[in-house]
Motif scaffolding. Structure first.
Motif, PDB file in Angstrom:
ATOM      1  N   GLY A 131      27.399 -14.546  10.789  1.00 55.49           N
ATOM      2  CA  GLY A 131      28.406 -15.637  10.909  1.00 55.49           C
ATOM      3  C   GLY A 131      28.453 -16.688  12.134  1.00 55.49           C
ATOM      4  O   GLY A 131      29.462 -17.435  12.444  1.00 55.49           O
ATOM      5  N   GLY A 132      27.075 -16.816  12.626  1.00 54.87           N
ATOM      6  CA  GLY A 132      26.952 -17.670  13.485  1.00 54.87           C
ATOM      7  C   GLY A 132      25.681 -17.322  14.173  1.00 54.87           C
ATOM      8  O   GLY A 132      24.927 -16.693  13.978  1.00 54.87           O
ATOM      9  N   PRO A 133      25.147 -18.432  15.035  1.00 55.39           N
ATOM     10  CA  PRO A 133      24.090 -18.368  15.780  1.00 55.39           C
ATOM     11  C   PRO A 133      23.932 -17.090  16.898  1.00 55.39           C
ATOM     12  O   PRO A 133      24.800 -16.463  17.246  1.00 55.39           O
ATOM     13  N   VAL A 134      22.661 -16.550  16.880  1.00 53.00           N
ATOM     14  CA  VAL A 134      22.302 -15.343  17.763  1.00 53.00           C
ATOM     15  C   VAL A 134      21.168 -15.665  18.727  1.00 53.00           C
ATOM     16  O   VAL A 134      20.586 -16.587  18.498  1.00 53.00           O
ATOM     17  N   ALA A 135      21.253 -14.938  19.632  1.00 55.13           N
ATOM     18  CA  ALA A 135      20.178 -15.088  21.023  1.00 55.13           C
ATOM     19  C   ALA A 135      18.739 -14.576  20.390  1.00 55.13           C
ATOM     20  O   ALA A 135      18.737 -13.630  19.602  1.00 55.13           O
ATOM     21  N   HIS A 136      17.838 -15.269  20.870  1.00 56.62           N
ATOM     22  CA  HIS A 136      16.523 -14.732  20.575  1.00 56.62           C
ATOM     23  C   HIS A 136      16.364 -13.401  21.092  1.00 56.62           C
ATOM     24  O   HIS A 136      16.823 -13.089  22.049  1.00 56.62           O
ATOM     25  N   GLY A 137      15.529 -12.468  20.240  1.00 56.59           N
ATOM     26  CA  GLY A 137      15.327 -11.167  20.927  1.00 56.59           C
ATOM     27  C   GLY A 137      14.663 -11.242  22.206  1.00 56.59           C
ATOM     28  O   GLY A 137      15.101 -10.536  23.234  1.00 56.59           O
ATOM     29  N   ALA A 173      20.137  -4.581  17.681  1.00 57.50           N
ATOM     30  CA  ALA A 173      21.651  -5.210  17.065  1.00 57.50           C
ATOM     31  C   ALA A 173      21.364  -6.866  17.621  1.00 57.50           C
ATOM     32  O   ALA A 173      20.785  -7.122  18.866  1.00 57.50           O
ATOM     33  N   PRO A 174      21.807  -7.840  16.832  1.00 51.85           N
ATOM     34  CA  PRO A 174      21.620  -9.000  17.388  1.00 51.85           C
ATOM     35  C   PRO A 174      23.033  -9.486  18.235  1.00 51.85           C
ATOM     36  O   PRO A 174      23.949  -9.022  18.133  1.00 51.85           O
ATOM     37  N   VAL A 175      22.493 -10.194  19.256  1.00 48.13           N
ATOM     38  CA  VAL A 175      23.492 -10.802  20.242  1.00 48.13           C
ATOM     39  C   VAL A 175      24.037 -12.185  20.042  1.00 48.13           C
ATOM     40  O   VAL A 175      23.256 -13.301  20.002  1.00 48.13           O
ATOM     41  N   LYS A 176      25.113 -12.199  19.516  1.00 48.13           N
ATOM     42  CA  LYS A 176      25.849 -13.500  19.088  1.00 48.13           C
ATOM     43  C   LYS A 176      25.976 -14.446  20.057  1.00 48.13           C
ATOM     44  O   LYS A 176      26.398 -13.991  21.264  1.00 48.13           O
ATOM     45  N   ALA A 177      25.810 -15.615  19.776  1.00 45.73           N
ATOM     46  CA  ALA A 177      26.058 -16.923  21.038  1.00 45.73           C
ATOM     47  C   ALA A 177      27.593 -16.448  21.496  1.00 45.73           C
ATOM     48  O   ALA A 177      28.508 -16.239  20.478  1.00 45.73           O
ATOM     49  N   GLY A 178      27.595 -16.536  22.679  1.00 47.29           N
ATOM     50  CA  GLY A 178      29.151 -16.471  23.483  1.00 47.29           C
ATOM     51  C   GLY A 178      29.395 -14.762  23.727  1.00 47.29           C
ATOM     52  O   GLY A 178      30.225 -14.636  24.604  1.00 47.29           O
ATOM     53  N   ALA A 179      28.481 -13.995  23.377  1.00 47.04           N
ATOM     54  CA  ALA A 179      28.563 -12.564  23.775  1.00 47.04           C
ATOM     55  C   ALA A 179      28.169 -12.504  25.360  1.00 47.04           C
ATOM     56  O   ALA A 179      27.476 -12.954  25.906  1.00 47.04           O
TER      57      ALA A 179
END
Length: 155
Positions: A58-64, A100-106
């Motif tokens: 549901g939104g952008p994620v940080a690069h691994g 697990a993905p890190v969502k932008a803002g996490a």
């Protein structure tokens, strides 16, 4: 800093958690800067509107690799290099898994435990550290990594 953590005391810390870093925010600006310096501009990282529409989270994620790049400095901030060592050098990684993905803002933090230490020639000691990058409020961590650190004893 880790109480009583010295070169000679390292064997007592094998198998123990050394601590957890402070939480650090991974905002869209940081993700964009990482994309710019690495050239990895995949839409799931940098196109906020498209990521909101099409991303499975549901939104952008940080690069691994952005997430992974935070582990070493956070671990060093905990004090994994004993104060009586001359230096601690990045010796690489034995294993990394992105869970697990890190969502932008996490917000993320690194937990570190010392899994092994091996005294070597020339005043060197190789540490193997189990590192977990937690995501605040999420059940699964972003990643787990076996990080290697070569300690150099003072002369």
């Amino acid at each position: 800093m880790i109480p009583s953590y010295t070169m000679s005391a390292l064997p007592r810390f094998v198998g123990l958690e050394l601590g957890a870093s402070d939480w650090v925010a991974i905002d869209q600006e940081r993700i964009d800067r990482f994309a710019e310096c690495t050239g990895d501009r995949q839409w799931i990282h940098v196109d906020v509107e498209r990521a909101r529409r099409e991303s499975p989270v549901g939104g952008p994620v940080a690069h691994g690799y952005l997430s992974l790049s935070l582990v070493a400095p956070q671990a060093i901030g905990l004090g994994i290099i004993p104060p009586d060592a001359a230096a601690g050098l990045n010796y690489g990684l034995d294993r990394v898994r992105f869970l697990a993905p890190v969502k932008a803002g996490a917000r993320v933090r690194t937990r570190v435990s010392l899994s092994s230490m091996e005294v070597q020639e020339g005043g060197r000691t190789l540490l193997k550290l189990n590192c977990t990058l937690d995501i605040e409020g999420e059940p699964k961590p972003a990643l787990v990594a076996e990080m290697l650190c070569m300690l150099i004893a003072k002369q």
